[in-house]
Design an enzyme around this catalytic site. Structure first.
Site, mmCIF file in Angstrom:
data_model
loop_
_atom_site.group_PDB
_atom_site.id
_atom_site.type_symbol
_atom_site.label_atom_id
_atom_site.label_comp_id
_atom_site.label_asym_id
_atom_site.label_seq_id
_atom_site.Cartn_x
_atom_site.Cartn_y
_atom_site.Cartn_z
ATOM 1 N N GLY A 1 37.302 -15.505 29.416
ATOM 2 C CA GLY A 1 36.658 -15.198 28.086
ATOM 3 C C GLY A 1 35.441 -16.552 28.238
ATOM 4 O O GLY A 1 34.376 -15.884 27.839
ATOM 5 N N LEU A 34 41.575 -20.946 21.649
ATOM 6 C CA LEU A 34 43.002 -21.610 21.885
ATOM 7 C C LEU A 34 43.083 -23.064 22.058
ATOM 8 O O LEU A 34 42.272 -23.594 23.006
ATOM 9 C CB LEU A 34 43.683 -21.040 22.954
ATOM 10 C CG LEU A 34 44.756 -21.350 23.430
ATOM 11 C CD1 LEU A 34 46.159 -21.021 22.399
ATOM 12 C CD2 LEU A 34 45.240 -20.918 24.736
ATOM 13 N N HIS A 50 0.892 -1.281 0.182
ATOM 14 C CA HIS A 50 -0.081 -0.096 -0.169
ATOM 15 C C HIS A 50 0.743 1.257 0.102
ATOM 16 O O HIS A 50 0.158 2.234 0.130
ATOM 17 C CB HIS A 50 -0.869 -0.105 1.001
ATOM 18 C CG HIS A 50 -2.242 -1.040 0.902
ATOM 19 N ND1 HIS A 50 -3.199 -1.173 1.817
ATOM 20 C CD2 HIS A 50 -2.476 -1.523 0.035
ATOM 21 C CE1 HIS A 50 -3.935 -2.007 1.557
ATOM 22 N NE2 HIS A 50 -3.554 -2.209 0.279
#
Length: 476
Positions: free
Chosen positions: A401, A324, A150
Site C-alpha cells: 500500500g 497500521l 449576466h
C-alpha cells in the site's frame, strides 16, 4: 515563469491561505473549452442585419440593433444563447485547478456552467446565483458561491444580452451590484479571460474607486501581451503596444494590476503554481509498521507523535490514512498541539481517511483503497513516508500500500520525503528519491538534496530525522 508572474503567484498564494481570494471569469476563460466568443455567437445576427461582425466592436449594441429591427423581440437571440451555451463541454485545466483550491467566491459574466461543473466534479457544492431572488437563499453545505451576473444559458429570456438589459441593470439587478461591490472591498480578485469592456463592471469599479480612493483594495488580472501578427505593419503593432500600456494604467486607476503572459495557455501555468504553493502547506503522512526495528515500538511511536505535533505547530495541515501502527501517533500529535494552541480541531489541521476493512458494496476493496489514496494525494503537496511493513501469514513483509501511495504521489508531482532510517519500504523509497533527484529543478536544490540524503544516513537517529524533516518542510 518571469519575475512578474512569480510575484503574482506569491501574492495570490498569500490571499488564498488567508481565505481572501476570489475569481472573476470572463468569456475568454471559457473559450478553450470550446464555447464560442461573442463575435461568433452574434455572427448570424450580423448577417441578418447585413453587417460584417468583424467590423463591429460594440457587440452589445449590435444585439440591440437586432432587437430593434424585430420590435423588441429577442427570441432568436435567446435561442442562440441556449444552443451555444447549453452544450455539455468539459471544464478546462484552468477550471479544474481553480475548483481544487479552497476558493469560495466566483463571479462571472459567462452564461455557461463550466465553473459549477468543475466544482461538482471535485466533490464541492456550488451555490449558483443568477437571479435576484436566489441571493436571499443559501444552499445547504455549500463550498462556493458562483454569481452569474449576466444570467444563465438555461434561462436565456432573463439573461443580460442587449443594451436595454445593461441600461436597466442597476435597477433590475441592484442586489448583484451591491454584492459585487462588497466583495471587491473585502476580497482580492483575480480577473481571468476578461476584456474589461463590460459597462456593468466598469460602473461598479468606478463606484468602489470613488468611495475608497487610494485606500481601495488591490486586485489582479492576467492578460495576453500584444504580439505582432505575421502580416501586421510594425507601426500598427507599436500603436497597439502604446494602447496596451495606457490600458494597463487605466486598470491600475480602478485598483487592478495587470500581469502579462505570452500565450493564454500560460494562465494555467500560473494557476498551477498557486495551487502547488498552496498544496505544499498540506502534508500527507504515509506509514505502516508491525515491526519497528531497529528503534523499537515506544521510541518509534514517540517520534511519529512529536513529528506530527511539530508539523501542526508549523501551521501545516496533515492528511493521513490511519496507517497500521502509525495513525494513532499522528492523530495524537496533531490533536495535542491544536488543543495546546487553544484551537479547534477541523479539516484545516487534520484530515483522516481510515481505509474500510470489509467490503460492503459491489466495488472490490483494493479498487476502493486506490481511490482513497488518489483523493488524499490530490490535496497534498508533500508526502512523508515512514517504515512500511505489515504482518501477512505470520511474516513481516513490505507494505504494498505504501508503494502504491509513493507511485501515486510521484505521478501527481507531490514532493516526497522518505525517512530512510525507519527501514523497510521507506528505505527503498529513499534510495529511489535520491537517485532521481535533480537539484537544478528546485530552489535551494543542493540544500534539499543534502537534507534528503541525511534522512537515510546510518549516523542519523530519529531525533535528528525529526529536525531534518521539519527543516525540509520549511524550505521546500
Amino acid at each position: 515563469m518571469n519575475k512578474e508572474q512569480a510575484r503574482l503567484v506569491e501574492l495570490l498564494s498569500k490571499e488564498l491561505e488567508e481565505g481572501n481570494l476570489a475569481i472573476f471569469a470572463g468569456a475568454g476563460f471559457s473559450r478553450n473549452a470550446g464555447f464560442v466568443d461573442w463575435k461568433t455567437l452574434l455572427k448570424p445576427i450580423a448577417d441578418e442585419l447585413d453587417l460584417d461582425v468583424e467590423k463591429e466592436w460594440d457587440l452589445v449594441t449590435l444585439a440591440q440593433y437586432h432587437a430593434n429591427v424585430n420590435h423588441a423581440n429577442r427570441a432568436k437571440l435567446n435561442q442562440l444563447l441556449v444552443t451555444e451555451f447549453s452544450t455539455k463541454l468539459a471544464p478546462t485545466e484552468s477550471h479544474r485547478i481553480l475548483a481544487r483550491m479552497p476558493i469560495e467566491t466566483y463571479w462571472t459574466t459567462n452564461y455557461d456552467n463550466l465553473i459549477e461543473t468543475a466544482l461538482d466534479n471535485n466533490g464541492k457544492v456550488a451555490d449558483v446565483k443568477y437571479t435576484v431572488k436566489q441571493l436571499a437563499t443559501t444552499r445547504s453545505n455549500r463550498d462556493a458561491v458562483v454569481y452569474k451576473m449576466h444570467g444563465d444559458a438555461a434561462h436565456a429570456a432573463e439573461a443580460v444580452l442587449i443594451r436595454d438589459d445593461y441600461e436597466r441593470y442597476h435597477l433590475k439587478m441592484q442586489p448583484f451590484i451591491t454584492a459585487l461591490s462588497g466583495d471587491l472591498v473585502s476580497k482580492t480578485f483575480l480577473f481571468v479571460g476578461f476584456s474589461f469592456t463590460d459597462p456593468n463592471l466598469e460602473y461598479i469599479l468606478s463606484r468602489v474607486r470613488i468611495h475608497y480612493g487610494p485606500d481601495q483594495r488591490q486586485h489582479h488580472c492576467i492578460l495576453r501581451k500584444a504580439k505582432r501578427s505575421e502580416k501586421e505593419e510594425q507601426a500598427d503593432f507599436e500603436y497597439r503596444q502604446r494602447k496596451e500600456q495606457l490600458f494597463a494604467g487605466e486598470l491600475l486607476r480602478v485598483g487592478i494590476k495587470v500581469t502579462y503572459v505570452d500565450e493564454y495557455e500560460d494562465i494555467s501555468v500560473i494557476l498551477k503554481a498557486i495551487e502547488d504553493k498552496h498544496k505544499r502547506r498540506t502534508i500527507f503522512i504515509s506509514g505502516a509498521a508491525h515491526d519497528y526495528a531497529p528503534w523499537g515500538q515506544a521510541v518509534s511511536e514517540r517520534f511519529v507523535y512529536e513529528l506530527s505535533r511539530e508539523i501542526n505547530k508549523a501551521q501545516f495541515r496533515v492528511i493521513s490514512g490511519f496507517g497500521l501502527g502509525i495513525g494513532s501517533a499522528v492523530i495524537s500529535g496533531v490533536v495535542e498541539q491544536t488543543i495546546m494552541n487553544g484551537g479547534r480541531l477541523d479539516s484545516d489541521q487534520l484530515v483522516l481517511r481510515p481505509f474500510p476493512q470489509t467490503q460492503s458494496g459491489s466495488r472490490p476493496l483494493p479498487e476502493l483503497w486506490s481511490e482513497y489514496r488518489h483523493t488524499m494525494l490530490d490535496h497534498a503537496g508533500i508526502a512523508i513516508f515512514l517504515f512500511g511493513n505489515k504482518l501477512v501469514d505470520g511474516k513481516t513483509v513490505e507494505s504494498n500500500g505504501m508503494r502504491e501511495e509513493f507511485e501515486i504521489a510521484r505521478a501527481k508531482g507531490v514532493f516526497i520525503i522518505p525517512i530512510g532510517i525507519t527501514g523497510f519500504i521507506a528505505h527503498q523509497l529513499w534510495i529511489e528519491v535520491l537517485k532521481d533527484f535533480k537539484p537544478d529543478n528546485h530552489v535551494r536544490g543542493e540544500d534539499i538534496f543534502t537534507l534528503l540524503k541525511a534522512l537515510g544516513d546510518e549516523k542519523t537517529d530519529l531525533n535528528d530525522a525529526k529536525g531534518i524533516t521539519l527543516h525540509l518542510l520549511k524550505i521546500i
